[in-house]
Design a protein around this motif. Structure first.
Motif, PDB file in Angstrom:
ATOM      1  N   ARG A  13      45.036  42.504  52.209  1.00  0.00           N
ATOM      2  CA  ARG A  13      45.715  42.018  53.181  1.00  0.00           C
ATOM      3  C   ARG A  13      46.957  41.500  52.740  1.00  0.00           C
ATOM      4  N   PHE A  14      46.867  40.783  51.440  1.00  0.00           N
ATOM      5  CA  PHE A  14      48.060  40.166  50.897  1.00  0.00           C
ATOM      6  C   PHE A  14      48.782  41.367  50.230  1.00  0.00           C
ATOM      7  N   GLU A  15      48.260  42.427  49.696  1.00  0.00           N
ATOM      8  CA  GLU A  15      49.103  43.509  48.974  1.00  0.00           C
ATOM      9  C   GLU A  15      50.152  44.191  50.275  1.00  0.00           C
ATOM     10  N   LYS A  16      49.289  44.464  51.377  1.00  0.00           N
ATOM     11  CA  LYS A  16      50.191  44.980  52.397  1.00  0.00           C
ATOM     12  C   LYS A  16      51.169  44.266  52.815  1.00  0.00           C
ATOM     13  N   GLN A  17      51.304  42.977  52.707  1.00  0.00           N
ATOM     14  CA  GLN A  17      52.573  42.171  53.054  1.00  0.00           C
ATOM     15  C   GLN A  17      53.246  41.754  51.964  1.00  0.00           C
ATOM     16  N   ARG A  18      53.037  42.426  50.648  1.00  0.00           N
ATOM     17  CA  ARG A  18      53.504  42.266  49.666  1.00  0.00           C
ATOM     18  C   ARG A  18      53.875  40.759  49.009  1.00  0.00           C
ATOM     19  N   ILE A  19      52.723  40.056  49.370  1.00  0.00           N
ATOM     20  CA  ILE A  19      52.478  38.736  49.008  1.00  0.00           C
ATOM     21  C   ILE A  19      51.509  38.932  47.744  1.00  0.00           C
ATOM     22  N   GLY A  20      51.881  38.422  46.651  1.00  0.00           N
ATOM     23  CA  GLY A  20      51.156  38.438  45.223  1.00  0.00           C
ATOM     24  C   GLY A  20      49.779  37.574  45.415  1.00  0.00           C
ATOM     25  N   LEU A  21      48.651  37.918  45.083  1.00  0.00           N
ATOM     26  CA  LEU A  21      47.577  37.035  44.803  1.00  0.00           C
ATOM     27  C   LEU A  21      46.959  37.427  43.683  1.00  0.00           C
ATOM     28  N   THR A  22      46.765  36.194  42.712  1.00  0.00           N
ATOM     29  CA  THR A  22      46.258  36.638  41.360  1.00  0.00           C
ATOM     30  C   THR A  22      45.375  35.473  41.175  1.00  0.00           C
ATOM     31  N   PHE A  23      44.092  35.870  40.518  1.00  0.00           N
ATOM     32  CA  PHE A  23      42.924  35.274  39.959  1.00  0.00           C
ATOM     33  C   PHE A  23      42.999  35.104  38.556  1.00  0.00           C
ATOM     34  N   VAL A  24      43.036  34.097  38.124  1.00  0.00           N
ATOM     35  CA  VAL A  24      43.064  33.925  36.599  1.00  0.00           C
ATOM     36  C   VAL A  24      41.479  33.584  36.249  1.00  0.00           C
ATOM     37  N   ASP A  25      41.064  34.428  35.431  1.00  0.00           N
ATOM     38  CA  ASP A  25      39.534  34.688  35.220  1.00  0.00           C
ATOM     39  C   ASP A  25      39.244  33.521  34.153  1.00  0.00           C
ATOM     40  N   HIS A  26      37.936  33.095  34.303  1.00  0.00           N
ATOM     41  CA  HIS A  26      37.427  32.146  33.581  1.00  0.00           C
ATOM     42  C   HIS A  26      35.999  32.307  33.330  1.00  0.00           C
TER      43      HIS A  26
END
Length: 187
Positions: free
Chosen positions: A59-72
């Protein structure tokens, strides 16, 4: 997928969404009545958060909003997974509503002896100072075209029921940074 497999996939999706709606209704009722009804389960914490980010990513991608998860590195934490997913959904849905194409959201986690800290930070328009003081009160909303203003109030209560704290830091034009702090005793 074949006809039968497609029907089965749709049925599972519908069943999952009906359960999600039932959980949301229960969260609302618990909030209204002041109930604390947690069903703690030991779960792989990082994997659970990563799955929530992945759930929202298309959904974020379709709106060209970046969504990043920094792994841990993963660890096991005892939380109510359904209620905690609700908190995370609220934070990501709010970010999605407030952001524009080109903005980004970053999710990262820290864990140490003081507790577990889940950060949801965006580079959007931010939250006005007159709103931030009341942000976790019922019926307060800002920068969204829809919503009841109950999501953050319910999320705040769910985090508090876990013995934690939900806070927000923001300045207009500088984005918003939500932090969920959970006690180390849940690990």
């Amino acid at each position: 997928l074949g006809g039968e497999a497609k029907r089965e996939a749709y049925c599972l999706g519908i069943k999952s969404q009906v359960q999600r709606m039932a959980n949301m209704t229960q969260d609302l009722l618990d909030y209204a009545h002041g109930n604390k009804s947690l069903h703690l389960e030991p779960i792989p914490f990082i994997r659970t958060i990563r799955q929530q980010v992945e759930f929202h990513s298309e959904r974020f991608e379709k709106q060209r909003i970046g969504l990043t998860f920094v792994d841990h590195a993963d660890f096991v934490a005892s939380i109510d997974p359904h209620k905690f997913r609700r908190v995370f959904d609220n934070l990501l849905n709010n970010a999605f509503e407030a952001l524009s194409p080109g903005n980004t959201v970053t999710v990262f986690i820290e864990s140490n002896r003081s507790g577990i800290f889940i950060h949801v930070r965006d580079d959007g328009p931010g939250i006005p100072p007159e709103i931030i003081a009341d942000l976790f009160k019922p019926f307060v909303t800002h920068g969204k075209s829809s919503g009841t203003g109950l999501g953050l109030a319910i999320s705040h209560k769910i985090v508090a029921d876990h013995g934690g704290e939900l806070s927000a830091i923001s300045q207009p034009g500088m984005g918003a940074h939500f932090v969920i702090r959970l006690p180390a005793s849940l690990v």
